[in-house]
Design a protein around this motif. Sequence first.
Motif, PDB file in Angstrom:
ATOM      1  N   THR A  18       1.913   5.833  18.043  1.00 24.98           N
ATOM      2  CA  THR A  18       2.949   6.681  17.441  1.00 24.98           C
ATOM      3  C   THR A  18       2.793   6.726  15.925  1.00 24.98           C
ATOM      4  N   ARG A  19       2.470   5.578  15.339  1.00 21.13           N
ATOM      5  CA  ARG A  19       2.272   5.524  13.871  1.00 21.13           C
ATOM      6  C   ARG A  19       1.152   6.455  13.415  1.00 21.13           C
ATOM      7  N   TYR A  20       0.181   6.669  14.296  1.00 23.12           N
ATOM      8  CA  TYR A  20      -0.950   7.532  13.951  1.00 23.12           C
ATOM      9  C   TYR A  20      -0.716   8.975  14.402  1.00 23.12           C
ATOM     10  N   GLY A  21       0.488   9.273  14.879  1.00 24.39           N
ATOM     11  CA  GLY A  21       0.803  10.659  15.245  1.00 24.39           C
ATOM     12  C   GLY A  21       0.316  11.069  16.625  1.00 24.39           C
ATOM     13  N   TYR A  22       0.142  10.101  17.532  1.00 32.23           N
ATOM     14  CA  TYR A  22      -0.293  10.429  18.896  1.00 32.23           C
ATOM     15  C   TYR A  22       0.926  10.580  19.798  1.00 32.23           C
ATOM     16  N   GLU A  23       0.836  11.528  20.729  1.00 36.77           N
ATOM     17  CA  GLU A  23       1.927  11.755  21.668  1.00 36.77           C
ATOM     18  C   GLU A  23       1.512  11.268  23.046  1.00 36.77           C
ATOM     19  N   GLU A  24       2.507  10.802  23.796  1.00 36.39           N
ATOM     20  CA  GLU A  24       2.190  10.259  25.116  1.00 36.39           C
ATOM     21  C   GLU A  24       1.973  11.368  26.137  1.00 36.39           C
ATOM     22  N   ILE A  25       1.044  11.123  27.035  1.00 39.85           N
ATOM     23  CA  ILE A  25       0.836  12.030  28.170  1.00 39.85           C
ATOM     24  C   ILE A  25       0.717  11.156  29.420  1.00 39.85           C
ATOM     25  N   ILE A  26       1.249  11.650  30.523  1.00 42.86           N
ATOM     26  CA  ILE A  26       1.108  10.939  31.798  1.00 42.86           C
ATOM     27  C   ILE A  26       0.427  11.895  32.761  1.00 42.86           C
ATOM     28  N   THR A  27      -0.686  11.497  33.290  1.00 41.93           N
ATOM     29  CA  THR A  27      -1.384  12.349  34.264  1.00 41.93           C
ATOM     30  C   THR A  27      -1.364  11.634  35.617  1.00 41.93           C
ATOM     31  N   PRO A  28      -1.586  12.369  36.709  1.00 42.63           N
ATOM     32  CA  PRO A  28      -1.501  11.744  38.032  1.00 42.63           C
ATOM     33  C   PRO A  28      -2.557  10.658  38.245  1.00 42.63           C
ATOM     34  N   LEU A  29      -2.235   9.714  39.113  1.00 43.74           N
ATOM     35  CA  LEU A  29      -3.207   8.675  39.459  1.00 43.74           C
ATOM     36  C   LEU A  29      -4.280   9.240  40.375  1.00 43.74           C
ATOM     37  N   ILE A  30      -3.952  10.346  41.057  1.00 43.00           N
ATOM     38  CA  ILE A  30      -4.979  10.970  41.890  1.00 43.00           C
ATOM     39  C   ILE A  30      -5.456  12.269  41.241  1.00 43.00           C
ATOM     40  N   GLU A  31      -6.738  12.501  41.374  1.00 42.07           N
ATOM     41  CA  GLU A  31      -7.333  13.742  40.886  1.00 42.07           C
ATOM     42  C   GLU A  31      -8.221  14.260  42.006  1.00 42.07           C
ATOM     43  N   GLN A  32      -8.635  15.498  41.890  1.00 43.43           N
ATOM     44  CA  GLN A  32      -9.640  15.987  42.829  1.00 43.43           C
ATOM     45  C   GLN A  32     -10.902  15.160  42.620  1.00 43.43           C
ATOM     46  N   ALA A  33     -11.472  14.687  43.712  1.00 38.74           N
ATOM     47  CA  ALA A  33     -12.649  13.826  43.585  1.00 38.74           C
ATOM     48  C   ALA A  33     -13.747  14.514  42.776  1.00 38.74           C
ATOM     49  N   GLU A  34     -13.822  15.816  42.907  1.00 44.92           N
ATOM     50  CA  GLU A  34     -14.900  16.543  42.237  1.00 44.92           C
ATOM     51  C   GLU A  34     -14.819  16.418  40.717  1.00 44.92           C
ATOM     52  N   LEU A  35     -13.596  16.371  40.179  1.00 40.20           N
ATOM     53  CA  LEU A  35     -13.447  16.238  38.720  1.00 40.20           C
ATOM     54  C   LEU A  35     -14.133  14.964  38.242  1.00 40.20           C
ATOM     55  N   ILE A  36     -13.886  13.893  38.976  1.00 45.73           N
ATOM     56  CA  ILE A  36     -14.436  12.599  38.580  1.00 45.73           C
ATOM     57  C   ILE A  36     -15.934  12.581  38.870  1.00 45.73           C
ATOM     58  N   GLU A  37     -16.304  13.088  40.025  1.00 45.87           N
ATOM     59  CA  GLU A  37     -17.708  12.997  40.427  1.00 45.87           C
ATOM     60  C   GLU A  37     -18.602  13.867  39.559  1.00 45.87           C
ATOM     61  N   ARG A  38     -18.080  15.022  39.177  1.00 47.15           N
ATOM     62  CA  ARG A  38     -18.927  15.926  38.406  1.00 47.15           C
ATOM     63  C   ARG A  38     -19.284  15.322  37.037  1.00 47.15           C
ATOM     64  N   ILE A  39     -18.333  14.596  36.484  1.00 50.79           N
ATOM     65  CA  ILE A  39     -18.607  14.105  35.126  1.00 50.79           C
ATOM     66  C   ILE A  39     -19.145  12.679  35.099  1.00 50.79           C
ATOM     67  N   GLY A  40     -19.186  12.019  36.244  1.00 52.78           N
ATOM     68  CA  GLY A  40     -19.594  10.620  36.167  1.00 52.78           C
ATOM     69  C   GLY A  40     -20.595  10.172  37.206  1.00 52.78           C
ATOM     70  N   ALA A  41     -21.325  11.120  37.766  1.00 50.37           N
ATOM     71  CA  ALA A  41     -22.175  10.798  38.914  1.00 50.37           C
ATOM     72  C   ALA A  41     -23.078   9.587  38.688  1.00 50.37           C
ATOM     73  N   ASP A  42     -23.539   9.397  37.455  1.00 51.02           N
ATOM     74  CA  ASP A  42     -24.514   8.325  37.217  1.00 51.02           C
ATOM     75  C   ASP A  42     -23.893   7.008  36.772  1.00 51.02           C
ATOM     76  N   THR A  43     -22.568   6.968  36.651  1.00 52.08           N
ATOM     77  CA  THR A  43     -21.967   5.706  36.221  1.00 52.08           C
ATOM     78  C   THR A  43     -21.579   4.894  37.448  1.00 52.08           C
ATOM     79  N   ASP A  44     -21.535   3.572  37.252  1.00 52.32           N
ATOM     80  CA  ASP A  44     -21.135   2.710  38.362  1.00 52.32           C
ATOM     81  C   ASP A  44     -19.713   3.034  38.786  1.00 52.32           C
ATOM     82  N   ALA A  45     -18.857   3.328  37.767  1.00 51.67           N
ATOM     83  CA  ALA A  45     -17.441   3.564  38.070  1.00 51.67           C
ATOM     84  C   ALA A  45     -17.276   4.685  39.085  1.00 51.67           C
TER      85      ALA A  45
END
Length: 416
Positions: A36-63
């Motif tokens: 907050t001191r640095y001017g950031y605002e809070e955001i809450i996003t869902p714990l679930i996402e479409q698997a494709e969002l995660i898979e498309r951007i992270g295919a090569d990571t262990d996570a």
Amino acid sequence: MPRSEPIKAARGVHDILPADLPRWRAAQRAAEETATRYGYEEIITPLIEQAELIERIGADTDAVSKELYRFEKRGTQNLALRPEATAGVVRAYFENGLNQGPKPSRLYLIGPMFRYDKPQQGRYRQFYQFNVEVIGGGSPGFDAEVIELAQEWLTEVGLQDLRLEVNSIGDSRCRPAYLEKLKEYYRPLQSQLGGDSQLRLERNPLRLLDSKVPHEQQFKQNAPKINDHLCEECAAHWSMVKRLLDAAEIEHEVNPYLVRGLDYYTRTVFEFYPGGATGQQDALVAGGRYDGLAEAEGWPSTPGVGFAGGIDRVTEQIDATAIPPRPAADVVVLPDGELPLEAAEVARICRSVRSVAVDYEPKSLAAKMRLANRLGAKWVVLLTPDEASRRMARVRDMSSGAQEQLDWAELPTRLA
Ligand code: AMP
């Protein structure tokens, strides 16, 4: 009927108990206050996402490749529990039109992440992160800002002894040529590399540099270093980040082997470790610039930089004695005998000024006093049937032992 075994928690998760929570909350509060001191605002996003969002951007990571919690087809969509926050925050930024607002967006998120990781100390299958993202800002000032914010957070929770490692990994203009040089260097050594590294040599050579395999460490020394092969723009950016860190008196070590394996990561990468830790120890905070992420998700090309800090790991580093324990209740109401209605009413009166617990169980007064002590109560309000019938009670100050008889109506003033 045979007695069934009690059912325990799922493997690799952990409960955060009342005794842990003062430290936990201190880490979380410091995160919120610093952001907050640095001017950031809070955001809450869902714990679930479409698997494709995660898979498309992270295919090569262990996570993602090994550790993603994925649901097969719920309805028409494949879903996954988020293993990290940035993909979802960037999605939310575009999907909700934040990209039409003032740029950049400074956002923070606190919440659980899920990875099918090998469970061990500091490595859980559900863990909590403090995420900070600047989306829509390409200047080196933002890189230094998030680093400074991360350091301030860690310092504020009492972790003074920190090691910050930084590096620049270039961008899509300069990195491909560097990767060719790296492959050329490693190819003659191929037969001496372990299986994972052999695979990485052609698919993801940058990751050869963060290999943890002991006998591969010697090869790194003579490998070409990415920050010697930056294009002019990346070199200027890198130099400004370092100048900004120096000007902010943020101690940092350049670690030429600090990398990220995915193409959308660009330029600055950084990690904070506990000061005494050796190279193998897990980071408290890891971050960097991801100018290619928005495009990888299918949105217009937009720069971004941020970090993820592990709240579990940070909490484990906080000195428990540095945070004074808070009593579960300031006041314990102890009826001597069966006086549930009277005890409940007295508790209600006292609750207008203090936290209050009531002991309704039919126990001896001595046993009830022991409980009040264990709760760390400052006062005990004693009720006998005779006093209760006259709407009177005795207040005992637990530190001095002094007792005083009062009318119920006087309790709020006495306890305030
Ligand atoms: P990463 O998203 O892997 O770069 O991780 C960012 C931070 O999250 C790390 O520095 C840790 O503090 C924390 N973290 C990552 N994985 C775990 C885990 N399995 N358990 C606890 N904390 C984690």
